[in-house]
Design a protein around this motif. Structure first.
Motif, PDB file in Angstrom:
ATOM      1  N   TRP A  63       0.829  -1.220   0.000  1.00 23.23           N
ATOM      2  CA  TRP A  63       0.000   0.000   0.000  1.00 23.23           C
ATOM      3  C   TRP A  63       0.860   1.264   0.000  1.00 23.23           C
ATOM      4  CZ3 TRP A  63      -4.625  -0.625  -1.575  1.00 23.23           C
ATOM      5  CH2 TRP A  63      -5.390  -1.743  -1.229  1.00 23.23           C
ATOM      6  N   ASN A  64       1.981   1.229   0.693  1.00 24.23           N
ATOM      7  CA  ASN A  64       2.847   2.416   0.760  1.00 24.23           C
ATOM      8  C   ASN A  64       3.438   2.776  -0.594  1.00 24.23           C
ATOM      9  OD1 ASN A  64       2.409   2.811   3.473  1.00 24.23           O
ATOM     10  ND2 ASN A  64       4.270   1.750   4.128  1.00 24.23           N
TER      11      ASN A  64
ATOM     12  N   LYS B  57       0.994   5.531  -5.232  1.00 24.60           N
ATOM     13  CA  LYS B  57       1.172   6.986  -5.223  1.00 24.60           C
ATOM     14  C   LYS B  57      -0.060   7.727  -4.713  1.00 24.60           C
ATOM     15  CE  LYS B  57       4.668   7.326  -8.875  1.00 24.60           C
ATOM     16  NZ  LYS B  57       4.989   7.909 -10.217  1.00 24.60           N
ATOM     17  N   ASN B  58      -1.234   7.214  -5.051  1.00 30.16           N
ATOM     18  CA  ASN B  58      -2.478   7.847  -4.598  1.00 30.16           C
ATOM     19  C   ASN B  58      -2.671   7.519  -3.115  1.00 30.16           C
ATOM     20  OD1 ASN B  58      -5.222   8.438  -3.979  1.00 30.16           O
ATOM     21  ND2 ASN B  58      -5.785   8.262  -6.134  1.00 30.16           N
ATOM     22  N   LYS B  59      -2.366   8.473  -2.255  1.00 31.51           N
ATOM     23  CA  LYS B  59      -2.396   8.229  -0.813  1.00 31.51           C
ATOM     24  C   LYS B  59      -3.817   8.094  -0.273  1.00 31.51           C
ATOM     25  CE  LYS B  59       1.906   7.906  -0.663  1.00 31.51           C
ATOM     26  NZ  LYS B  59       2.448   6.529  -0.590  1.00 31.51           N
ATOM     27  N   THR B  60      -4.803   8.571  -1.021  1.00 35.79           N
ATOM     28  CA  THR B  60      -6.191   8.349  -0.606  1.00 35.79           C
ATOM     29  C   THR B  60      -6.517   6.865  -0.688  1.00 35.79           C
ATOM     30  OG1 THR B  60      -6.818  10.533  -1.439  1.00 35.79           O
ATOM     31  CG2 THR B  60      -8.601   8.981  -0.985  1.00 35.79           C
TER      32      THR B  60
ATOM     33  N   SER C 166      -4.286   4.349  -0.480  1.00 36.02           N
ATOM     34  CA  SER C 166      -3.548   3.634   0.559  1.00 36.02           C
ATOM     35  C   SER C 166      -4.141   3.882   1.941  1.00 36.02           C
ATOM     36  CB  SER C 166      -2.065   4.027   0.543  1.00 36.02           C
ATOM     37  OG  SER C 166      -1.905   5.413   0.729  1.00 36.02           O
ATOM     38  N   THR C 167      -4.730   5.069   2.151  1.00 39.19           N
ATOM     39  CA  THR C 167      -5.346   5.371   3.449  1.00 39.19           C
ATOM     40  C   THR C 167      -6.700   4.684   3.592  1.00 39.19           C
ATOM     41  OG1 THR C 167      -4.246   7.531   3.593  1.00 39.19           O
ATOM     42  CG2 THR C 167      -6.216   7.203   4.953  1.00 39.19           C
TER      43      THR C 167
END
Length: 215
Positions: A105-106, A109-112, A114-115
Motif C-alpha cells: 500500500w505504501n 502513489k495515490n495516498k487516498t 492507501s489510506t
C-alpha cells in the motif's frame, strides 16, 4: 587423548561450517527465487483471483446475511490484489511474499487509496476475520457497506492505474496486454454488480428503520 579431543573439535568445527554454508546457500537460492520477475501467468492468475473475490461477495450478498462480514473481507483482498498488480507494473516483481500488506500500500502513489483501502478497509477486514463480534450486527455491516459504496471511485482509480502502466511492464507482450484489458473489464463488470447489491442492502436497511419508527 589429546588427539581424540582435537579430532572431535575439528569434526564439530567442520559440521558447523557445513551448516553455515548450507544456510547461506539456502538464503541465496530463496533470494534468487523471490527476485524473479512476475510473468504473465502470475499476472493473469491474480486477475482471476480478484474476479473470484468479487463474485464470491455477490454470491454471499444474494444468499446469507450471516456471512456479510466475509463480503467486506473479500472486497479488501480484491482491492489489495489490484495494488499488488500496480506494484508489479511498477517494479516487474511481485513483492508481496513474506511481508505485511503495508509495504504494498505504501508504494501506491495515490495516498487516498492507501489510506482508505490500506488502512481503514484493512481494519474493517481484520474486525470480521479476527475480532470476537456478532456478524449479525446490522448497524456495523451497513456502515461498512456504505464505506465501500462511498469509495467506489478508488477501485476505478486502481483499474485505471493498471491500464496506464501496462506498457511499462517489459514482461508483457501486446497480446498479453489485450488479454489483461479484457479481464480488467470483466472485473469492472463484476464490481458493478456487487456495488448494486450492496446499494440494495443499504436501501433495504433504511426502509426497515423507517418501518420500525413508524410502527
Amino acid at each position: 587423548m589429546g588427539t581424540k579431543l582435537n579430532n572431535e573439535t575439528n569434526s564439530e568445527g567442520n559440521n558447523k561450517l557445513v551448516l553455515i554454508s548450507i544456510f547461506f546457500l539456502f538464503l541465496c537460492l530463496t533470494s534468487c527465487i523471490a527476485e524473479q520477475p512476475a510473468n504473465v501467468t502470475t499476472y493473469i492468475n491474480l486477475l482471476d483471483k480478484i474476479k473470484d473475490f468479487l463474485a464470491f461477495s455477490c454470491f454471499i450478498l444474494d444468499n446469507s446475511s450471516n456471512y456479510y462480514g466475509q463480503v467486506i473481507s473479500r472486497i479488501y483482498y480484491a482491492y489489495y490484489t489490484l495494488a499488488r498488480i500496480i506494484n508489479i507494473n511498477k517494479t516487474e516483481y511481485d513483492n508481496s511474499y513474506g511481508g505485511s500488506h503495508e509495504h504494498i500500500w505504501n508504494n501506491i502513489k495515490n495516498k487516498t487509496i492507501s489510506t482508505k483501502y490500506g488502512n481503514e478497509l484493512k481494519w474493517k477486514r481484520c474486525k470480521y476475520d479476527y475480532d470476537d463480534i456478532r456478524i449479525n450486527n446490522n448497524t456495523d455491516i451497513i456502515k461498512d457497506f456504505e464505506f465501500i459504496k462511498q469509495n467506489e471511485s478508488l477501485f476505478n482509480e486502481e483499474i485505471n492505474m493498471i491500464q496506464k502502466t501496462l506498457e511499462d511492464n517489459p514482461n508483457l507482450t501486446n497480446d498479453d496486454d489485450n488479454i489483461i484489458k479484457n479481464k480488467l473489464q470483466e472485473i469492472q463488470d463484476t464490481h458493478i454488480q456487487m456495488i448494486e447489491k450492496i446499494n440494495n442492502k443499504i436501501t433495504e436497511s433504511k426502509l426497515k428503520k423507517r418501518e420500525t419508527k413508524g410502527a
